[in-house]
Design a protein around this motif. Structure first.
Motif, PDB file in Angstrom:
ATOM      1  N   LEU A   1       1.436   9.512  -5.578  1.00  0.00           N
ATOM      2  CA  LEU A   1       1.801  10.902  -5.257  1.00  0.00           C
ATOM      3  C   LEU A   1       2.836  11.444  -6.238  1.00  0.00           C
ATOM      4  O   LEU A   1       2.768  12.601  -6.667  1.00  0.00           O
ATOM      5  N   LEU A   2       3.818  10.593  -6.591  1.00  0.00           N
ATOM      6  CA  LEU A   2       4.835  10.998  -7.558  1.00  0.00           C
ATOM      7  C   LEU A   2       4.203  11.341  -8.902  1.00  0.00           C
ATOM      8  O   LEU A   2       4.526  12.358  -9.520  1.00  0.00           O
TER       9      LEU A   2
ATOM     10  N   GLY B   1       0.815  -1.217   0.000  1.00  0.00           N
ATOM     11  CA  GLY B   1       0.000   0.000   0.000  1.00  0.00           C
ATOM     12  C   GLY B   1       0.841   1.256   0.000  1.00  0.00           C
ATOM     13  O   GLY B   1       0.535   2.228  -0.699  1.00  0.00           O
ATOM     14  N   THR B   2       1.915   1.241   0.783  1.00  0.00           N
ATOM     15  CA  THR B   2       2.809   2.405   0.849  1.00  0.00           C
ATOM     16  C   THR B   2       3.468   2.660  -0.504  1.00  0.00           C
ATOM     17  O   THR B   2       3.529   3.809  -0.978  1.00  0.00           O
ATOM     18  N   ALA B   3       3.958   1.584  -1.125  1.00  0.00           N
ATOM     19  CA  ALA B   3       4.607   1.727  -2.441  1.00  0.00           C
ATOM     20  C   ALA B   3       3.630   2.301  -3.471  1.00  0.00           C
ATOM     21  O   ALA B   3       3.970   3.228  -4.216  1.00  0.00           O
ATOM     22  N   LEU B   4       2.403   1.774  -3.489  1.00  0.00           N
ATOM     23  CA  LEU B   4       1.392   2.269  -4.434  1.00  0.00           C
ATOM     24  C   LEU B   4       1.057   3.735  -4.174  1.00  0.00           C
ATOM     25  O   LEU B   4       0.907   4.523  -5.111  1.00  0.00           O
ATOM     26  N   SER B   5       0.949   4.103  -2.895  1.00  0.00           N
ATOM     27  CA  SER B   5       0.621   5.493  -2.533  1.00  0.00           C
ATOM     28  C   SER B   5       1.736   6.443  -2.932  1.00  0.00           C
ATOM     29  O   SER B   5       1.484   7.536  -3.444  1.00  0.00           O
TER      30      SER B   5
END
Length: 332
Positions: free
Chosen positions: A243-244, A235-239
């Motif tokens: 954002l990028l 989830g963190t990687a996808l978020s």
């Protein structure tokens, strides 16, 4: 060696599964493949040959099926037939991108546990910042665990890291809320003491914030915690990438900058994609059972095939059995 494959499991079946199989057959001349699924659909992408046999079935275990009920009732499902082939000695290992719970059920009740292994563990290789990756188990095969189970996970993970990943004396860490020896709950405190008594290269407690820095080659935890850690990382990687993307498309100036670093960003995304390392092995079974990512494309499924081949070549199941029996005798 013969590898049994569920051609109908996963979000992009059968096309990406079959293309992954095709690539593995081209790459490795020492494998034969039994491909289970809808023959008409499979033949759109591959032709049977000397080293490829298609076993037709219309029955499929869906992602929404209740795992135990599906495995018991859908006797002719591609996943069930694949696991049965391993049990009957027609195949040396099996791979599916389908329903995770159903594959674990088929692995446990059809392929069967290694004698002496109390609980199998689901173990993918997750990414690290240096690109080497680390094995983590259990990531959801068992929600509850006893210290003795975690000790077996440590032994199984160490065997895999050494035999398949080629790591000499792999470092084994215990996931905990602090790095100090006395930290944690009753489960981790007891596990810490028990792992210290084994022959694995135990490096102590590891905090979740340090995981991607690669402090260990194998990280051990219970399935409940492991599954939450995995989904948090995903989830963190996808978020972060979302954002990028938002930032890099927010203005004309940023779009120009994005164009200049496009390849670097793609490389970064691939580095954080754990399907690049293969699938998640279900450790503790009599033969290798590999769970490829549900959204596997051709490359991800090929990597899962490569992983299964390595496990057969290096007799990982047999080595795990010997290591666990040896550990029990030492504690006898």
């Amino acid at each position: 060696m013969k590898l049994a494959v569920d051609a109908m499991g996963g979000d992009h079946a059968p096309k990406e599964i079959v293309l992954g199989v095709k690539r593995a057959l081209d790459e490795f001349d020492d494998i034969e493949v039994l491909l289970y699924g809808n023959e008409t659909q499979i033949k759109e992408w591959i032709t049977p040959g000397d080293r490829l046999t298609i076993v037709h079935t219309d029955e499929v275990i869906e992602g929404t099926d209740e795992p135990v009920r599906a495995v018991k009732r859908k006797k002719n499902a591609s996943m069930v037939l694949m696991a049965q082939a391993v049990k009957d000695g027609e195949a040396d290992a099996c791979i599916s991108a389908g329903n995770t719970g159903a594959l674990m059920t088929a692995g446990l009740f059809i392929v069967g546990r290694i004698e002496g292994i109390e609980r199998p563990a689901l173990a993918p290789t997750l990414p690290t910042l240096d690109g080497k990756g680390f094995l983590m188990l259990d990531l959801g095969a068992n929600v509850d665990a006893k210290p003795e189970h975690l000790v077996q996970y440590a032994i199984m993970g160490s065997v895999y890291a050494e035999k398949v990943r080629g790591i000499d004396r792999p470092r084994v860490g215990l996931l905990n809320i602090g790095s100090e020896d006395k930290k944690g709950n009753e489960l981790t405190k007891k596990t810490f003491q028990l792992i210290k008594e084994t022959s694995v290269n135990f490096v102590g407690n590891i905090e979740s914030r340090d995981l991607l820095n690669g402090p260990a080659d194998v990280v051990v935890t219970d399935g409940f915690t492991g599954n939450m850690v995995l989904k948090t990382i995903e989830g963190t990687a996808l978020s972060v990438f979302s954002l990028l993307k938002e930032t890099l498309t927010s203005s004309f100036k940023n779009k120009i900058a994005a164009g200049m670093i496009k390849n670097d960003l793609k490389g970064l995304k691939n580095m954080l994609d754990y399907s690049e390392y293969g699938g998640a092995g279900l450790f503790g079974l009599k033969a290798p059972v590999i769970k490829a990512h549900g959204s596997s494309n051709e490359t991800a499924f090929y990597n899962a095939m490569r992983q299964a081949r390595e496990m057969v070549r290096h007799q990982v199941a047999q080595t795990i059995k010997e290591a666990v029996i040896g550990s029990e005798e030492n504690h006898g």
